[in-house]
Write an enzyme that holds these catalytic residues in place. Structure first.
Site, mmCIF file in Angstrom:
data_model
loop_
_atom_site.group_PDB
_atom_site.id
_atom_site.type_symbol
_atom_site.label_atom_id
_atom_site.label_comp_id
_atom_site.label_asym_id
_atom_site.label_seq_id
_atom_site.Cartn_x
_atom_site.Cartn_y
_atom_site.Cartn_z
ATOM 1 N N HIS A 67 0.874 -1.186 0.000
ATOM 2 C CA HIS A 67 0.000 0.000 0.000
ATOM 3 C C HIS A 67 0.910 1.235 0.000
ATOM 4 O O HIS A 67 1.448 1.617 1.033
ATOM 5 C CB HIS A 67 -0.910 -0.010 1.238
ATOM 6 C CG HIS A 67 -2.077 0.920 1.129
ATOM 7 N ND1 HIS A 67 -3.312 0.606 1.637
ATOM 8 C CD2 HIS A 67 -2.208 2.155 0.581
ATOM 9 C CE1 HIS A 67 -4.151 1.596 1.413
ATOM 10 N NE2 HIS A 67 -3.500 2.553 0.772
ATOM 11 N N VAL A 68 1.076 1.813 -1.158
ATOM 12 C CA VAL A 68 1.997 2.937 -1.330
ATOM 13 C C VAL A 68 1.613 4.097 -0.397
ATOM 14 O O VAL A 68 0.432 4.289 -0.096
ATOM 15 C CB VAL A 68 2.026 3.382 -2.815
ATOM 16 C CG1 VAL A 68 0.734 4.039 -3.220
ATOM 17 C CG2 VAL A 68 3.199 4.276 -3.105
ATOM 18 N N HIS A 69 2.614 4.828 0.070
ATOM 19 C CA HIS A 69 2.381 5.964 0.963
ATOM 20 C C HIS A 69 3.583 6.896 0.905
ATOM 21 O O HIS A 69 4.698 6.478 0.626
ATOM 22 C CB HIS A 69 2.126 5.497 2.400
ATOM 23 C CG HIS A 69 3.151 4.555 2.928
ATOM 24 N ND1 HIS A 69 3.191 3.220 2.561
ATOM 25 C CD2 HIS A 69 4.168 4.745 3.788
ATOM 26 C CE1 HIS A 69 4.202 2.632 3.172
ATOM 27 N NE2 HIS A 69 4.822 3.533 3.917
ATOM 28 N N LEU A 70 3.321 8.170 1.151
ATOM 29 C CA LEU A 70 4.341 9.212 1.102
ATOM 30 C C LEU A 70 4.741 9.592 2.527
ATOM 31 O O LEU A 70 3.895 10.009 3.314
ATOM 32 C CB LEU A 70 3.788 10.444 0.374
ATOM 33 C CG LEU A 70 4.709 11.661 0.292
ATOM 34 C CD1 LEU A 70 5.838 11.386 -0.685
ATOM 35 C CD2 LEU A 70 3.914 12.879 -0.131
#
Length: 159
Positions: A117-120
């Site tokens: 789950h991509v996140h910045l």
């Protein structure tokens, strides 16, 4: 070559191995205080890192469960950028860091603790915040407790 040891992160990483599901998707189902979600937008939310590298370490996360930013429709990335800017402004005002590390770790080998789950990441930095304590003392020193940080950020995002 130098290596940076982060042994305090093992509790978080090992909990992911045992736990099924996604820490971000699961957080969306929790009450505000338990989730550490500071802000819920249209396509993204801002969450305080439970196992931070530094005080007020935030993440901007899409509601959509994707493992790469390339899988997000381009028009939806505008909100991520706006939340990154808003987050840095709030952190500057409330905690006065001298700088930020901002970025994504895509894939496990790149350091992604949550690889699906991509996140910045938005990590505030202060002069002198990297010291001997994590390496020699196996202790990370944070200036505030997480509950206080969460209350401050939640209040500011609600403005």
């Amino acid at each position: 070559m130098k290596f940076l040891s982060a042994p305090w992160r093992w509790e978080f990483i090992s909990s992911l191995i045992k736990k099924k599901g996604c820490v971000f998707c699961d957080a969306l189902k929790l009450p505000e205080k338990d989730s550490l979600i500071c802000y819920r937008g249209k396509d993204y939310f801002v969450i305080l890192n439970k196992y931070p590298y530094n005080t007020a370490h935030l993440m901007v996360v899409p509601y959509e469960h994707v493992d790469s930013p390339g899988k997000i429709v381009a028009e939806k990335t505008i909100e991520m950028w706006e939340l990154m800017n808003r987050s840095t402004e709030i952190i500057k005002e409330q905690f006065q860091p001298q700088g930020f590390n901002i970025g994504m770790n895509i894939g496990q080998v790149a350091g992604a603790g949550v690889k699906d789950h991509v996140h910045l990441h938005i990590v505030p930095r202060w002069n002198g915040d990297a010291n001997f304590m994590p390496i020699v003392g196996k202790t990370r020193v944070l200036s505030y407790n997480i509950e206080t940080i969460f209350e401050i950020l939640l209040r500011e995002f609600k403005k």
